[in-house]
Design a protein around this motif. Structure first.
Motif, PDB file in Angstrom:
ATOM      1  N   MET A   1      21.993  18.219   7.786  1.00 50.39           N
ATOM      2  CA  MET A   1      20.853  18.301   6.877  1.00 50.39           C
ATOM      3  C   MET A   1      20.013  17.034   6.929  1.00 50.39           C
ATOM      4  N   TYR A   2      20.644  15.882   6.848  1.00 46.61           N
ATOM      5  CA  TYR A   2      19.886  14.628   6.907  1.00 46.61           C
ATOM      6  C   TYR A   2      19.164  14.496   8.251  1.00 46.61           C
TER       7      TYR A   2
ATOM      8  N   HIS B   1      12.171  16.650  11.022  1.00 44.12           N
ATOM      9  CA  HIS B   1      11.056  17.537  10.693  1.00 44.12           C
ATOM     10  C   HIS B   1      10.226  17.040   9.501  1.00 44.12           C
ATOM     11  N   SER B   2      10.431  15.792   9.117  1.00 48.38           N
ATOM     12  CA  SER B   2       9.644  15.163   8.040  1.00 48.38           C
ATOM     13  C   SER B   2       9.694  15.960   6.739  1.00 48.38           C
ATOM     14  N   ILE B   3      10.867  16.459   6.405  1.00 52.77           N
ATOM     15  CA  ILE B   3      11.068  17.182   5.139  1.00 52.77           C
ATOM     16  C   ILE B   3      11.450  16.166   4.070  1.00 52.77           C
TER      17      ILE B   3
ATOM     18  N   ALA C   1      10.177  22.801   0.620  1.00 49.60           N
ATOM     19  CA  ALA C   1       9.663  22.316   1.902  1.00 49.60           C
ATOM     20  C   ALA C   1      10.621  22.666   3.038  1.00 49.60           C
ATOM     21  N   LEU C   2      11.924  22.574   2.765  1.00 53.63           N
ATOM     22  CA  LEU C   2      12.922  22.931   3.773  1.00 53.63           C
ATOM     23  C   LEU C   2      12.802  24.398   4.156  1.00 53.63           C
ATOM     24  N   MET C   3      12.715  25.278   3.168  1.00 56.13           N
ATOM     25  CA  MET C   3      12.622  26.705   3.462  1.00 56.13           C
ATOM     26  C   MET C   3      11.314  27.056   4.176  1.00 56.13           C
TER      27      MET C   3
END
Length: 383
Positions: free
Chosen positions: A96-97, A103-105, A186-188
């Motif tokens: 995740m990190y 992806h600049s999330i 933002a992730l989704m």
């Protein structure tokens, strides 16, 4: 309160008769939450020449559990050491990190304090001991750090150096530097865009899976969009990522006497703006207490979002389906209708928070949102 489970299944009423398939897809993912999106994205990347369909019953992605949680990237403290959940959490935390960075999330590894009173020291000591014995799970990269789950036991005074608003009754704490937060929306959105841009990817919203049957080439899946009659397709591989509805698919394939009853709960969050938290910069979790407001949970903890907004929660209320609803008359989505924020337990939440942040003010608490949870093990809850 006696909590009753609901052993529901897709098409238990027999409303949807079997249909001949209209076409076939290689991969069909049921559920457009963060897990379903991540699975579908990975399939489109690994198998670009194959077709990957993601079917979601709501109009947008992540409208259930994926957008109704604390947005915490957990370090892996709480789960049984040899469990799949622990292995996935440890490996997934690093992934995740890495993904968010690449992806600049928006995300932040801010760390977490699990705070304890004198009679709770054994709880954080056990967490620390367990963390020190954990090994990196399979498929971890060779260049990983020596310790998979670093933690540190600190005194109450050391904890107050990190969080000066903590109660003087806090005599010890466990510091977990790997815990963080992420902007789940933002992730989704990032995952969703990658699926839509992939040659073999397809996102299908406002569409419910209503029947699943074994088929010679995989699975015969019937779907309904809106109020239509629906159609049937063959899924050569079917991946069930439908969250709190996942058991409906499994139960549809099991004999009625073997179906798994699910037990539903509601966790409520409160936003907070007021005194007593002016210097907070980390996540703060109390030690669980089965007699507290947050019965059978991790306690009413403090979380921060990417804008610095403070929330407390969740609490936990077990939910019962309508006492007269059984079998075909049972509504498997009854819990969704009960996710309504309320101020009825704000006083209890305030009292629970005062145990570790004594200067918060009751008037600063406001109902925020509710999330659902479920379990497949028979449980009892008391109020």
């Amino acid at each position: 309160m006696q909590v009753r489970g609901l052993a529901a299944a897709l098409n238990s009423s027999g409303k949807y008769k079997i249909k001949n398939p209209e076409y076939a897809v290689d991969y069909l993912v049921i559920g457009g939450g963060v897990v379903g999106l991540a699975v579908a994205r990975n399939l489109t990347r690994r198998f670009p020449s194959k077709s990957t369909f993601l079917v979601e019953r709501h109009s947008t992605a992540g409208e259930e559990s994926s957008s109704r949680n604390s947005e915490v990237i957990h370090a892996g403290l709480y789960y049984p050491p040899d469990s799949l959940k622990t292995r996935l959490c440890l490996r997934g935390r690093r992934l995740m990190y890495e993904y968010c960075h690449e992806h600049s999330i928006p995300h932040k590894k801010m760390g977490k304090l699990v705070v304890a009173r004198d009679n709770q020291r054994s709880y954080i000591q056990n967490l620390h001991t367990k963390a020190g014995k954990l090994a990196w799970p399979p498929h971890s990269p060779a260049d990983h750090e020596e310790t998979v789950l670093p933690t540190k036991l600190i005194s109450g005074d050391e904890a107050r150096q990190l969080e000066s608003d903590l109660s003087e009754d806090i005599t010890a704490a466990l510091w977990s530097p790997e815990t963080g937060i992420v902007d789940s929306h933002a992730l989704m959105e990032n995952l969703e865009n990658d699926i839509a841009d992939a040659e073999g990817g397809e996102l299908v919203y406002r569409t419910s899976v209503v029947r699943v049957d074994p088929y010679s080439e995989g699975w015969l899946v019937q779907m309904v969009t809106g109020d239509g009659e629906g159609d049937a397709i063959v899924a050569r591989t079917l991946i069930n990522c439908s969250g709190l509805s996942a058991h409906l698919v499994l139960n549809a394939l099991l004999p009625a006497e073997s179906r798994i009853p699910m037990y539903y709960g509601r966790g409520s969050y409160a936003s907070y703006r007021g005194p007593g938290v002016e210097h907070v910069s980390h996540l703060i979790y109390p030690c669980p207490d089965a007699t507290s407001h947050a019965f059978q949970s991790l306690g009413t903890h403090l979380t921060l979002d990417m804008e610095g907004k403070i929330r407390f929660g969740p609490d936990l209320d077990w939910l019962n389906p309508n006492e007269h609803a059984t079998g075909e008359s049972a509504d498997p989505d009854f819990w969704l209708k009960l996710l309504i924020p309320s101020d009825s337990k704000l006083k209890l939440m305030y009292q629970a928070v005062q145990e570790y942040l004594p200067h918060v003010g009751f008037n600063g608490f406001q109902p925020d949102y509710c999330g659902g949870l479920s379990g497949g093990i028979r449980r009892r809850a008391e109020e």
